[in-house]
Design an enzyme around this catalytic site. Structure first.
Site, PDB file in Angstrom:
ATOM      1  CB  SER A   5      -8.139   3.921   2.811  1.00  8.88           C
ATOM      2  OG  SER A   5      -7.297   3.242   3.729  1.00  8.88           O
ATOM      3  CE  LYS A  36      -3.920   2.067   2.544  1.00  9.34           C
ATOM      4  NZ  LYS A  36      -4.814   1.946   3.724  1.00  9.34           N
ATOM      5  CB  SER A  58      -8.530   1.132   5.690  1.00  9.25           C
ATOM      6  OG  SER A  58      -9.194   2.382   5.644  1.00  9.25           O
TER       7      SER A  58
END
Lengths: 486, 488
Positions: A153, A78, A177
């Protein structure tokens, strides 16, 4: 069997047998990324040179007899984890030019374990969002239906794994997330106990809630990776100095006699479509596998969303103050003076959702409002934690839906923050209480996957992973791949 | 009428906030060095620069030093205290917040005793002392149309020591400030260097009519960097406030800066313009826990404190409270004094040693700005000089000259006395022949003296001393001269 549909354990076994080299494996995934990333917008940075270098090093390590369980396994990070020499933009224009001169502890540990970095994944700006639509780099598409969001997210990481552009991806979870996007794309994802994985080098959103985790097809894959990520880090004062269990070895712990609590509050409000029925079916399956199903209640849990939307913005308003155009990140052109530099750099660098939360956070910490908002939210947080503690005196795990609905259309909720925030209604509680939680796929509502959430007591990752693994030994939802990517 | 009032009818109320830079080797939340004067930004790590993903890790040494201060001031040391974020934007504040302690500081509720000019003692309350990180520095000179930022100082540990508003004059404020300054150096937790900013002070000043039930509105004077300027700034501010109030005006609560070149304070910002710092607990740091065993271990390392040492000097050496106070104002001076006494022969010469250490020796140290440890007259050498006074090899007056030569040349007393021929003349015959020569050379004065002009005795002392180049033992010379002049 094609390479990309194998689990991490299977890929690692193939490497060990020298069925293929790490370089060949990396090339396989790089070519899949090349073919599909434009449509999915899941990677913001692809690092083929770095991947091939890592892969060569992995092959050399194996040849030298120094291979570990993850040596040569490709992964995606990420874009919230700082990577030495590779841009870390955190989904924001603010950091579009930011290259950290250091690796986050998570990156460092996984690199030391011999993994191969394919690239950095798209995400909501500064991890603030539930649909990946707040990213400066544009929305990520859900591989099951390109009109749908992948959740957020960690939407890029979720899509990458669901489309098998990488076998596994790191994520972070502040209010859901990891779990919510895992649910929306039909993969497994675990958010460990707060403090289990170091936050060093992970760009902070809300420090008391942020936790790094892993997203992969199966619970077994998650166990393999979590073992390499977890552990005390002297560079993070909130990381916990406590031995890391052998998650893989403990995967086969029997389910018989395990008490699983069905959280009443998770079923009080509307679960859309088939979600309720699919989660109920999963609960029945657990009963059939020998678990004792008990109904439990956390009466203060409905306070989670409002509590979270005070605490998280408060912390983010302070954490994001360092992005001021002075030392790194976006700086406006030709500032007239200091105020102009601050105002325009931040005004231009941050997107609407980030600004909304900075303003909310600044407001709740302001003189005269602190007691009514921040302090009250902290009290609610304590009540929610106490509820969970009481529940875990009766049961070993809690079970419920991850998200109230399957993936929704891109653009459907983007103009309505409150509706968007309610997507995290079932996930936020675990963050407020610092508990480990995971989402695993439990079926399909039409063409879209639905996630089942399991929550454990502090440092109960082993039990969580074992329970998920037991379910996955009797189901194949986690093995399903969208037709276009099979 | 209170002796401290500057203007009749007004009472001055002062509280001090002292920032003592803790003498740790590394910063409070990072591993960077804290040494002063390094090239800009050469001692700023990624943590100090506030880079994304960087996290603070508390330096336990700073905690130990704060606890030491707490114990030395009879304060309560909190078993659990917290770090908070003080949020504001400034270019030399890299994270956009300063990590400080707000609601629960590590040290609370202590006191120090100061001595007033009339010799009475007064207890000054210490409200709290808390740990925090310093900011960096903005540099505006030498850069065309730009400002530079040096973050070497960012993250340096500070102990902010907040007094109660117990001080009633600038003199009391200075006495307290010096007391804290002495204490932190005794404890070896701060080097006390005011020029380099490692010991700085903000003063909260207000005035009220005697007997008024409430304090007046206060003004905070920021960052004054010497004892003298603190005193001048407070005195200026007191007069200013009284003038405003007597002129029918009101005092605005504000922050003021002292300009030492103009000797005045100027408004910097009013209370209305002050930042809302939005303090909240720092989620990156755990509560600071201090266990009883840790406190006990720190207590065991406490040195003899200034007040204890001064009391011992009075008791053991028979010194006045004033001399004991001066000698114990720094640990180095006190140690030096005790070394001189030990070598020079113990308590018998304690008073003589005190006069020399507080007088000529301290004078030379201050004049030349040297450290006591580096002084050209080490304790043993001064003791040697005192020995020559005591055994009457030289007079006290000659000793001052000998000291200056010792100081200038790093020489020992005996060598200087020998080389310069300064040995006191105690041989009666030699003194008598000098007197005889003076009497013979001044028959007119001799006649006048003998006819009753007693005050000419001084003339004969001076002439005789001159004839021996000042080396005659003064007592002997007096005695012999009297005998010869009066012998008719």
């Amino acid at each position: 069997m094609t390479l990309h549909t194998r689990s991490v354990a299977e890929l690692a076994a193939g490497l060990a047998r020298k069925e293929y080299s790490a370089v060949e494996l990396a090339q396989h995934f790089l070519s899949r990324i090349e073919r599909s990333n434009d449509a999915l917008n899941a990677f913001v940075t692809v690092t083929p040179d770095r991947a091939l270098a890592d892969a060569r090093a992995a092959d050399e390590a194996r040849a030298a007899g120094r291979a570990g369980p993850l040596t040569g396994v490709p992964l995606a990070h990420k874009d919230i984890f700082c990577t030495d020499g590779v841009r870390t933009a955190c989904g924001s224009k603010m950091l579009d030019n930011f290259v950290a001169p250091y690796d986050a502890t998570v990156v460092e540990r996984l690199h030391a374990a011999g993994t191969v970095m394919l690239g950095k994944t798209n995400m909501d700006e500064f991890a603030m969002g539930s649909s990946n639509e707040t990213s400066w780099y544009g929305p990520v598409k859900n591989p099951w239906d390109l009109r749908k969001v992948p959740g957020g997210s960690s939407g890029g990481s979720a899509a990458v794994v669901a489309a098998r552009l990488a076998p596994v991806a790191t994520g972070t979870d502040t209010g859901g997330s990891i779990r919510q996007p895992a649910a929306l794309v039909g993969i497994s994802g675990i958010k460990p106990t707060y403090g289990r994985v170091s936050r060093y080098g992970m760009i902070a959103f809300a420090s008391s809630l942020d936790q790094a985790g892993i997203m992969a097809p199966s619970a077994e894959d998650c166990a393999l990776f979590l073992a390499a990520m977890a552990g005390f880090d002297p560079r993070d004062s909130t990381s916990v100095d406590r031995p890391v269990p052998d998650y893989v070895a403990e995967l086969d712990a029997p389910l018989a006699g395990v008490r699983i609590g069905v959280l009443k509050e998770f079923f009080a409000h509307g679960l859309e479509g088939e979600t309720g029925a699919l989660v109920q079916a999963a609960i029945d399956q657990y009963r059939a596998l020998g678990a004792r199903i008990v109904e439990v209640s956390c009466p203060n849990l409905p306070l989670s969303v409002p509590t979270y939307y005070v605490v998280a913005p408060a912390e983010c308003s302070s954490n994001l103050s360092r992005f001021d155009g002075v030392r790194f990140g976006h700086r406006c052109k030709d500032p007239r003076d200091l105020m102009d530099l601050y105002k325009r750099s931040r005004g231009e660098g941050f997107g609407a959702e980030v600004k909304r939360r900075i303003m909310t956070g600044t407001y709740v910490l302001s003189a005269g409002y602190y007691d009514a908002y921040y302090l009250k939210a902290q009290k609610c947080r304590s009540l929610i934690s106490a509820d969970f503690k009481a529940a875990f005196e009766q049961v070993d795990l809690l079970i419920g839906p991850t998200s109230p609905s399957p993936a929704f259309n891109i653009g459907a909720k983007v103009d309505d923050p409150i509706t968007m925030y309610l997507n995290d209604i079932y996930t936020i509680g675990a963050n407020l209480a610092g508990l480990p939680a995971m989402s695993i796929p439990c079926g399909f509502d039409g063409a879209l996957p639905v996630g089942l959430q399991l929550i454990g007591p502090h440092f109960g990752e082993s039990r969580l992973l074992a329970a998920a693994h037991a379910y996955q030994r009797h189901t194949d939802f986690h093995r399903r791949v969208p037709a276009a990517y099979a | 009428m209170n002796q401290n009032t500057l203007q009749e009818g007004w009472e001055v109320v002062i509280g001090l906030e002292i920032h003592a830079q803790l003498a740790t080797r590394s910063k409070i939340f990072s591993g960077s060095a804290t040494a002063y004067g390094a090239a800009p930004n050469s001692q700023a790590s990624l943590v100090d620069l506030g880079y994304p993903g960087m996290l603070p890790v508390l330096n336990r040494e700073a905690v130990r030093m704060a606890v030491k201060f707490g114990l030395a001031t009879g304060s309560t040391v909190a078993a659990r205290s917290f770090f908070a974020r003080k949020n504001y934007f400034y270019p030399d504040l890299p994270k956009g917040y300063q990590i400080s302690q707000y609601e629960r500081p590590i040290v609370e509720d202590g006191s120090l005793e100061i001595m007033l000019e009339d010799g009475t003692k007064k207890t000054i309350g210490i409200t709290r002392a808390h740990l925090e990180e310093d900011a960096g520095k903005s540099l505006h000179e030498g850069l065309a149309n730009a400002s530079g930022i040096d973050l070497n100082r960012a993250g340096t540990p500070l102990l902010e020591i907040v007094s109660e508003p117990d001080l009633r004059s600038a003199k009391e404020a200075i006495a307290y400030l010096k007391k804290v300054h002495t204490l932190v150096r005794y404890l070896e937790i701060c080097d006390g260097n005011m020029q380099e900013g490692s010991f700085r002070c903000d003063a909260n000043v207000s005035v009220r009519r005697f007997g008024a039930p409430k304090f007046g509105t206060r003004c905070e004077i920021k960052n004054v960097n010497s004892f003298r300027y603190v005193e001048k700034a407070i005195n200026y501010e007191v007069v200013r406030q009284i003038d405003v109030l007597e002129g029918g005006g009101t005092i605005r609560q504000e922050t003021r800066l002292y300009d030492s070149t103009k000797d005045e304070t100027r408004s910097m910002r009013s209370k209305e313009e002050a930042n809302d710092y939005r303090y909240f607990p720092d989620p990156d740091l755990l509560p600071v826990t201090v266990e009883t065993a840790f406190i006990d271990a720190v207590r065991a390392t406490l040195p003899e404190l200034p007040d204890e040492k001064a009391a011992r000097f009075v008791a053991d050496y028979g010194l006045s409270a004033y001399d004991a106070g001066v000698l114990t104002s720094s640990r180095e001076l006190a140690d030096y004094y005790e070394a001189v006494v030990a070598v020079a022969g113990g308590p018998a010469c304690a008073k003589l040693a005190a006069n020399w250490v507080t007088g000529d020796f301290s004078g030379a140290v201050n004049r030349d700005g040297v450290e006591i440890a580096d002084a050209n007259v080490p304790a043993a050498a001064l003791a040697g000089l005192l020995g020559r006074i005591q055994d009457e090899t030289i007079s006290g007056k000659i000793a001052k000259d000998v000291f200056e030569i010792m100081w200038a040349e790093r020489a020992l007393a005996d060598a200087v006395i020998e080389a310069k021929g300064l040995k006191q003349i105690t041989d009666t015959g030699a003194i008598e022949s000098a007197i005889d020569a003076v009497m013979a050379a001044n028959p007119k004065q001799l006649a006048e003296y003998r006819s009753g002009k007693d005050r000419l005795f001084g003339f004969f002392v001076g002439q005789s001393m001159k004839a021996t180049q000042g080396k005659a033992n003064p007592a002997q010379l007096n005695e012999l001269l009297k005998k010869k002049l009066d012998a008719t």
